[in-house]
Design a protein around this motif. Structure first.
Motif, PDB file in Angstrom:
ATOM      1  N   PRO A  47      -0.787   8.505  36.797  1.00  0.00           N
ATOM      2  CA  PRO A  47      -0.701   7.216  37.632  1.00  0.00           C
ATOM      3  C   PRO A  47      -0.564   6.106  36.865  1.00  0.00           C
ATOM      4  N   GLY A  48       0.938   5.896  36.359  1.00  0.00           N
ATOM      5  CA  GLY A  48       1.561   4.145  35.695  1.00  0.00           C
ATOM      6  C   GLY A  48       1.218   3.258  36.613  1.00  0.00           C
ATOM      7  N   LEU A  49       1.167   3.106  38.383  1.00  0.00           N
ATOM      8  CA  LEU A  49       1.866   2.377  39.065  1.00  0.00           C
ATOM      9  C   LEU A  49       1.145   2.925  40.417  1.00  0.00           C
ATOM     10  N   CYS A  50      -0.452   1.576  40.903  1.00  0.00           N
ATOM     11  CA  CYS A  50      -0.448   1.986  41.852  1.00  0.00           C
ATOM     12  C   CYS A  50      -0.247   0.665  42.518  1.00  0.00           C
ATOM     13  N   LEU A  51       0.090   1.104  44.344  1.00  0.00           N
ATOM     14  CA  LEU A  51       0.064  -0.471  44.841  1.00  0.00           C
ATOM     15  C   LEU A  51      -0.733  -0.386  46.172  1.00  0.00           C
ATOM     16  N   GLU A  52      -1.390  -1.002  46.641  1.00  0.00           N
ATOM     17  CA  GLU A  52      -2.142  -1.123  47.812  1.00  0.00           C
ATOM     18  C   GLU A  52      -1.262  -1.897  49.267  1.00  0.00           C
ATOM     19  N   VAL A  53      -1.288  -1.723  50.365  1.00  0.00           N
ATOM     20  CA  VAL A  53      -0.952  -2.965  51.340  1.00  0.00           C
ATOM     21  C   VAL A  53      -2.050  -3.076  52.257  1.00  0.00           C
ATOM     22  N   GLY A  54      -2.278  -4.633  52.237  1.00  0.00           N
ATOM     23  CA  GLY A  54      -3.221  -4.715  53.154  1.00  0.00           C
ATOM     24  C   GLY A  54      -4.521  -4.515  52.507  1.00  0.00           C
ATOM     25  N   CYS A  55      -4.669  -5.110  51.250  1.00  0.00           N
ATOM     26  CA  CYS A  55      -6.129  -4.426  51.181  1.00  0.00           C
ATOM     27  C   CYS A  55      -6.999  -5.254  51.507  1.00  0.00           C
ATOM     28  N   GLY A  56      -7.218  -6.385  52.241  1.00  0.00           N
ATOM     29  CA  GLY A  56      -8.367  -7.163  53.213  1.00  0.00           C
ATOM     30  C   GLY A  56      -9.264  -7.276  51.858  1.00  0.00           C
ATOM     31  N   SER A  57     -10.647  -6.733  51.582  1.00  0.00           N
ATOM     32  CA  SER A  57     -11.544  -7.332  50.960  1.00  0.00           C
ATOM     33  C   SER A  57     -11.493  -6.611  49.033  1.00  0.00           C
ATOM     34  N   GLY A  58     -10.978  -5.609  48.896  1.00  0.00           N
ATOM     35  CA  GLY A  58      -9.949  -5.744  47.826  1.00  0.00           C
ATOM     36  C   GLY A  58     -11.095  -4.143  47.345  1.00  0.00           C
ATOM     37  N   ILE A  59     -11.505  -3.013  48.604  1.00  0.00           N
ATOM     38  CA  ILE A  59     -12.274  -2.755  48.542  1.00  0.00           C
ATOM     39  C   ILE A  59     -11.539  -1.259  47.956  1.00  0.00           C
ATOM     40  N   CYS A  60     -10.445  -0.568  48.097  1.00  0.00           N
ATOM     41  CA  CYS A  60     -10.008   0.445  48.390  1.00  0.00           C
ATOM     42  C   CYS A  60      -9.199   0.080  47.563  1.00  0.00           C
ATOM     43  N   ILE A  61      -8.639  -0.383  46.853  1.00  0.00           N
ATOM     44  CA  ILE A  61      -7.241  -0.956  45.247  1.00  0.00           C
ATOM     45  C   ILE A  61      -8.404  -0.656  43.965  1.00  0.00           C
ATOM     46  N   THR A  62      -9.415  -2.069  44.394  1.00  0.00           N
ATOM     47  CA  THR A  62     -10.451  -1.779  43.211  1.00  0.00           C
ATOM     48  C   THR A  62     -10.976  -0.584  43.001  1.00  0.00           C
ATOM     49  N   PHE A  63     -11.261   0.675  44.776  1.00  0.00           N
ATOM     50  CA  PHE A  63     -12.199   1.446  43.956  1.00  0.00           C
ATOM     51  C   PHE A  63     -10.901   2.231  43.621  1.00  0.00           C
ATOM     52  N   LEU A  64      -9.543   2.547  43.854  1.00  0.00           N
ATOM     53  CA  LEU A  64      -8.730   3.454  43.107  1.00  0.00           C
ATOM     54  C   LEU A  64      -8.615   2.939  41.833  1.00  0.00           C
ATOM     55  N   ALA A  65      -8.600   1.589  41.110  1.00  0.00           N
ATOM     56  CA  ALA A  65      -8.615   0.644  39.496  1.00  0.00           C
ATOM     57  C   ALA A  65      -9.809   2.117  38.529  1.00  0.00           C
ATOM     58  N   GLN A  66     -10.836   1.661  39.684  1.00  0.00           N
ATOM     59  CA  GLN A  66     -12.637   2.401  38.914  1.00  0.00           C
ATOM     60  C   GLN A  66     -12.185   3.747  39.095  1.00  0.00           C
ATOM     61  N   ILE A  67     -11.806   4.719  39.788  1.00  0.00           N
ATOM     62  CA  ILE A  67     -12.017   6.173  39.919  1.00  0.00           C
ATOM     63  C   ILE A  67     -10.596   6.512  38.875  1.00  0.00           C
ATOM     64  N   LEU A  68      -9.570   5.656  38.849  1.00  0.00           N
ATOM     65  CA  LEU A  68      -8.365   6.227  37.844  1.00  0.00           C
ATOM     66  C   LEU A  68      -8.886   5.068  36.066  1.00  0.00           C
ATOM     67  N   SER A  69     -10.383   4.697  36.288  1.00  0.00           N
ATOM     68  CA  SER A  69     -10.314   3.956  35.177  1.00  0.00           C
ATOM     69  C   SER A  69     -10.081   2.872  34.447  1.00  0.00           C
ATOM     70  N   ASN A  70      -9.472   2.577  36.008  1.00  0.00           N
ATOM     71  CA  ASN A  70      -7.987   0.987  35.058  1.00  0.00           C
ATOM     72  C   ASN A  70      -6.922   1.451  34.030  1.00  0.00           C
ATOM     73  N   THR A  71      -6.555   2.904  34.113  1.00  0.00           N
ATOM     74  CA  THR A  71      -5.654   3.099  33.091  1.00  0.00           C
ATOM     75  C   THR A  71      -4.026   2.881  33.278  1.00  0.00           C
ATOM     76  N   ALA A  72      -3.986   2.351  35.217  1.00  0.00           N
ATOM     77  CA  ALA A  72      -2.649   1.933  35.372  1.00  0.00           C
ATOM     78  C   ALA A  72      -2.533   0.422  35.979  1.00  0.00           C
ATOM     79  N   THR A  73      -1.569  -0.209  36.072  1.00  0.00           N
ATOM     80  CA  THR A  73      -1.403  -1.310  36.606  1.00  0.00           C
ATOM     81  C   THR A  73      -1.770  -1.183  38.413  1.00  0.00           C
ATOM     82  N   PHE A  74      -2.275  -1.857  38.967  1.00  0.00           N
ATOM     83  CA  PHE A  74      -2.561  -2.160  40.041  1.00  0.00           C
ATOM     84  C   PHE A  74      -1.979  -3.062  41.095  1.00  0.00           C
ATOM     85  N   PHE A  75      -1.097  -3.376  41.834  1.00  0.00           N
ATOM     86  CA  PHE A  75      -1.023  -3.955  42.596  1.00  0.00           C
ATOM     87  C   PHE A  75      -1.241  -4.211  44.495  1.00  0.00           C
TER      88      PHE A  75
END
Ligand SMILES: C[S@@+](CC[C@H](N)C(=O)[O-])C[C@H]1O[C@@H](n2cnc3c(N)ncnc32)[C@H](O)[C@@H]1O
Length: 221
Positions: A47-75
């Motif tokens: 992935p080059g670009l990831c997006l979460e709708v309704g991030c709340g505390s940010g736990i899911c998008i942060t987890f995604l960034a972690q498991i993808l080693s932050n190699t994409a852009t995360f919105f």
């Protein structure tokens, strides 16, 4: 090989923060578990670009960034300003770069991100409530889903196919009352195929994580 990723630390100052922002619960953890289970597929998309709708505390998008080693852009987006604030803090605390945006669904990003989103997440407000409870921007927005718990989800589903890149995948959390089979039929009409990645009972809720990919995409697992 089974990998195990750390659950992100939250950017909350104290427990009263969760009076105004959704505190991660079984639904959030099911999504995290399914993303982890789908790690090989996610990596195969590259992935080059990831997006979460309704991030709340940010736990899911942060987890995604972690498991993808932050190699994409995360919105990510949320309609609740306190959630946007906490997501920024959560990402920072875990050393991840995430861009949270305050807006309804993907309104502020749609034009820019059309056809470019490789991984899209939504753990929506899915609880069956009276319609009048939908459309706040406070803590009620975390759960109030209106009729069949689908009112917010149904506003977003028609946007998904145009946001996703050709190899893109959309992960959606639902409960039984949301009628997942009906969602599958609806999304098929937009050229997307549904796979149920996993389900779990949590109290009275029967939760599932669904994944949608394009009918003609043959990559991944
Ligand atoms: C069930 S919570 C999930 C939070 C987080 N993703 C998690 O899994 O812990 C749903 C989130 O969606 C947000 N939300 C509700 N309606 C929204 C809308 N129309 N646009 C953007 N965010 C919305 C809520 O404020 C809440 O943070």
């Amino acid at each position: 090989m089974t990998t195990s990723f750390k659950t992100p630390l939250l950017g909350s100052q104290d427990d009263t923060d969760f009076d105004s922002v959704y505190e991660p619960a079984e639904d959030s953890f099911l999504l995290l578990d399914m993303l982890e289970k789908d790690h090989a597929f996610l990596t195969s998309i590259d992935p080059g670009l990831c997006l979460e709708v309704g991030c709340g505390s940010g736990i899911c998008i942060t987890f995604l960034a972690q498991i993808l080693s932050n190699t994409a852009t995360f919105f990510c987006t949320d309609i609740n300003p306190k959630a946007v604030e906490m997501t920024r803090a959560t990402a920072l605390k875990n050393g991840q770069t995430v861009e949270p945006v305050l807006c309804n669904l993907t309104d502020a990003l749609e034009q820019r991100l059309k056809g470019k989103v490789d991984v899209l997440l939504f753990n929506p407000p899915y609880v069956v409530t009276p319609s009048q409870e939908v459309a706040s921007s406070g803590i009620e927005a975390s759960w109030a889903g209106g009729i069949k718990g689908r009112e917010v989800t149904d506003k977003f589903l028609p946007k998904v196919a145009s946001l996703l890149s050709p190899k893109g995948a959309f992960y959606l959390v639902v409960i039984k009352e949301n009628d997942p089979d009906d969602i599958g039929r609806l999304m098929k009409g937009y050229g997307l195929v549904m796979t149920c990645l996993g389900s779990r009972r949590a109290g009275r809720e029967f939760l599932s994580t669904l994944r949608f990919t394009r009918q003609n995409y043959s990559g991944g697992s």
